[in-house]
Each structure stands twice: as structure tokens, then as C-alpha cells.
Design an enzyme around this catalytic site. Structure first.
Site, short mmCIF file in Angstrom:
data_model
loop_
_atom_site.label_atom_id
_atom_site.label_comp_id
_atom_site.label_asym_id
_atom_site.label_seq_id
_atom_site.Cartn_x
_atom_site.Cartn_y
_atom_site.Cartn_z
N ASN A 125 0.85 -1.20 0.00
CA ASN A 125 0.00 0.00 0.00
C ASN A 125 0.88 1.25 0.00
OD1 ASN A 125 0.09 1.18 3.00
ND2 ASN A 125 0.27 -1.04 3.06
N CYS B 8 15.23 10.00 -3.77
CA CYS B 8 14.31 9.15 -3.01
C CYS B 8 13.04 8.91 -3.81
CB CYS B 8 14.02 9.75 -1.63
SG CYS B 8 12.77 11.05 -1.59
N CYS C 16 -4.41 -5.59 -5.42
CA CYS C 16 -4.39 -6.97 -5.95
C CYS C 16 -5.71 -7.69 -5.71
CB CYS C 16 -3.29 -7.79 -5.28
SG CYS C 16 -1.63 -7.32 -5.73
N CYS D 293 12.54 18.38 -3.37
CA CYS D 293 11.92 17.22 -2.70
C CYS D 293 11.82 17.51 -1.21
CB CYS D 293 12.75 15.97 -2.93
SG CYS D 293 12.12 14.54 -2.02
#
Lengths: 91, 271
Positions: free
Chosen positions: B133, B172, B189, B246
Site C-alpha cells: 500500500n 528518493c 491486488c 523534494c
């Protein structure tokens, strides 16, 4: 140009390499507009409410992130490879 | 290193590593003295746990709060039919104990969250993100960066996989994908299905990266995102760079994960 779509983005168009007539597109943004005009379901998936590309959607021109170039203003040629990909989370 | 610390059983068990110039007795010793946390003992985590245990990674953490379900067994090969209903962390740990007594396996029957992530991730040399997740994936990225821990990342969707390696001095995951899609935006899934062998391929790539990180050998997948398409049987790599803006590894990076909502978009709000 040739488009390639990854993961669930390919489902929004029904194919991973959709054919789009955008021979006169001069920039990545114009090529994207042509793709999204032809596939409105994809537009809903990759654009935010302001019509900008969502933060988690990446657009590559010939394998390079357009953010390293001029973004959507990056020039394109007819034989360029353009790709859109999202992150996936399954494990 | 002379390799004298390896006993005769270990010289036998790891002989095919030891005769490699790139590993040798010193490399095997590094694996035995190394530690890895595998987040998720599911489809990706299964082969990662199996190969890291076989390689003799000395301390192997397995974090998963789930229980084995029968519908997992089509791809989560570290578990067996008799494990249905057992905690995945414990089932995986038992597999490791049977495979290799050199490995000190540490099952963590817990959901990785903002409260425990720093202690868990910071306690290992490397972390393998085999979660399922976005919330956990962004949490692993952020906390690994704050604790200078390398990450072997892998993720899957139906027939496609993505893998990349995040080093403390490289870009990252947020340099690639600054924020996560909202929950439910990309189906999981359970609702889409997944080819059972897909996480085997992607997990083996993650295990390869984990071993190289511990050996400090080879070229790892940092600054590169690998795409695998099982249906087309193609691999493509795309380079990516550190984003100076970032919020996690850029010029004005955060120094704690306080305030990040990992349940909704994982956005780092600047204020």
C-alpha cells in the site's frame, strides 16, 4: 509520436500503445492534449482539477523525465517515444 | 578479512558465494554480520525472505501484521497450506529457521506506522519495501531517509512491476512520485488480481539489490526505475534525479515525519 502507457493508465484507454494523430504537435503538452482529447477517461485519471498533470504521474520523452527538460513545453518530433506512468503499490 | 570467522559448516554452505571474487569470505562475512528488515511477508516479501535467509543475512526482520489466507498461496510462496490463519510474520520466520540456522530471524507482528517505523527501520542496515500500500511505501521512504537506511523498493500491478533502490545520498521515492494517489484510486491486488509469479520476479530483483547493498558490490538501481512487463517480457530502466525541491531529500528537507498523513496522499505540507 508513439505513446506508451503503464499500469492502470493503459486500462483507461484500453491499450498500452494508443495510436494518436498528433503529427502537428510541436510540444509534449500539445501531444498530451491530443492523446487526452482522444481518451477522456485517461484525462480524468492523469489531470488534476486545474488541468495540470497530477503529481504522481510521470511523463517521459525518449526515456527522460520532461521535468528535466522544459516540462510540457519540451519540443517533440514525430518519431519521439512518449510515456506516461503512475506508481503502483501492490506487493 | 581472512574469513577465519567462518566455520567449516559455513564454508560448505556458502561455498558457491565464497569462490566468487566479488563475494569471497569477506563478503560472506559481511552478509552474516548484516541485517535487513523486510516490510511485508506477502508476494514480494516471500522470495526476498527466502533468498536473504539462504544467503545467510545474519539478522532478518520480518514486519507484517496480517494472517495467511488461502488466496495468498498462489503467489506468497514462503507460506504453505497448513499456515492458513497463522500470522504471516511467524509463518515466514518458521521457514527461515528451517532453512538456515545462521540467520537470527525477528518476526514483528505489527503494522508499520509513524509511531514504530523509526525504531524498526533504524534498527537494520537495510530495508526491503515489500509492502502492499502507498501509505507504508511513503512511510518507509521517509523514515529510511531520516535514518540513513538504504531501501530496495519493489511494487506490482497485475502483470507489471517496478523496482528501484534508494540510497541515503541518492534520489528518493518522492523525487519520482512526490505524493501518493488517493486511497482507492489505483486498485489493489484483491480487486484487480495479480499473476502469481509476478512478485517472484520483482521480489528476486529486490533480494538481489539487498544482497549487493550488504556486500557493497556492483551497481545498484539507484537513480533508475526498472519496469518489468511479464506479458511482453520486457525490462526497461528509466533514469531519475534528485529533486532539489523534494520535501524529504531536497535542499530544505524535513527532519521528522510529524504531521504527514500517511492514510491520505502522504503529502508533506510546507508551513
Amino acid at each position: 509520436m508513439n505513446w506508451k502507457l503503464f499500469a492502470d493508465l493503459a486500462e483507461a484507454t484500453g491499450e498500452s500503445e494508443p495510436e494518436v494523430d498528433a503529427a502537428d504537435a510541436a510540444t509534449v503538452g500539445e501531444a498530451l492534449d491530443a492523446l487526452l482529447d482522444a481518451h477522456p477517461a485517461l484525462a480524468a485519471r492523469v489531470l488534476d482539477d486545474d488541468g495540470d498533470l497530477r503529481g504522481h504521474i510521470n511523463l517521459l520523452r525518449n526515456g527522460r523525465d520532461i521535468r528535466e527538460g522544459e516540462g510540457l513545453a519540451t519540443p517533440v518530433d514525430e518519431d519521439d517515444e512518449l510515456a506516461l506512468f503512475p506508481p503502483v503499490s501492490g506487493g | 578479512m581472512t574469513g577465519l570467522a567462518l566455520d567449516s559448516t559455513q564454508l560448505d554452505r556458502y561455498s558457491r558465494h565464497i569462490i566468487l571474487d566479488e563475494v569471497g569470505p569477506a563478503g560472506q562475512q559481511a552478509l552474516l554480520e548484516g541485517s535487513a528488515l523486510v516490510v511485508g511477508a506477502g508476494g514480494l516479501g516471500s522470495p526476498v525472505i527466502q533468498y536473504l535467509a539462504a544467503a545467510g543475512v545474519g539478522r532478518l526482520g520480518v514486519a507484517d501484521d496480517d494472517e495467511v489466507e488461502r488466496s495468498n498461496l498462489q503467489r506468497q510462496i514462503v507460506h504453505a497450506d497448513a499456515d492458513v490463519g497463522r500470522p504471516k510474520a511467524e509463518s515466514a520466520a518458521e521457514y527461515v529457521r528451517r532453512l538456515n540456522p545462521d540467520v537470527d530471524v525477528e518476526p514483528h507482528e505489527t503494522w508499520l506506522d509513524a509511531g514504530n517505523a523509526e525504531d524498526l527501520i533504524g534498527g537494520y542496515d537495510i530495508v526491503v519495501d515489500a509492502s502492499d500500500n502507498f501509505g507504508t511505501r511513503y512511510l518507509v521512504n521517509d523514515v529510511a531517509r531520516l535514518t540513513d537506511t538504504p531501501v530496495a523498493h519493489g511494487s506490482i500491478y497485475k502483470f507489471e512491476g517496478q523496482a528501484t533502490t534508494l540510497r541515503p545520498d541518492g534520489p528518493c521515492y518522492r523525487c519520482l512520485f512526490p505524493e501518493a494517489p488517493e486511497p482507492g484510486e489505483i486498485p489493489d491486488c484483491a480487486s484487480t488480481g495479480v499473476l502469481g509469479v509476478l512478485p517472484g520476479t520483482v521480489g528476486c530483483i529486490q533480494a538481489t539489490e539487498a544482497v549487493k547493498l550488504l556486500l557493497e558490490a556492483g551497481e545498484v538501481l539507484d537513480g533508475r526505475l526498472l519496469f518489468y512487463d511479464a506479458m511482453d517480457m520486457t525490462f526497461e530502466t528509466v533514469p531519475y534525479r534528485r529533486n532539489p525541491e523534494c520535501p524529504v531529500c531536497g535542499d530544505e528537507a524535513i527532519d521528522s515525519i510529524e504531521g504527514i498523513d500517511y492514510d491520505h496522499g502522504c503529502s508533506v505540507t510546507a508551513d
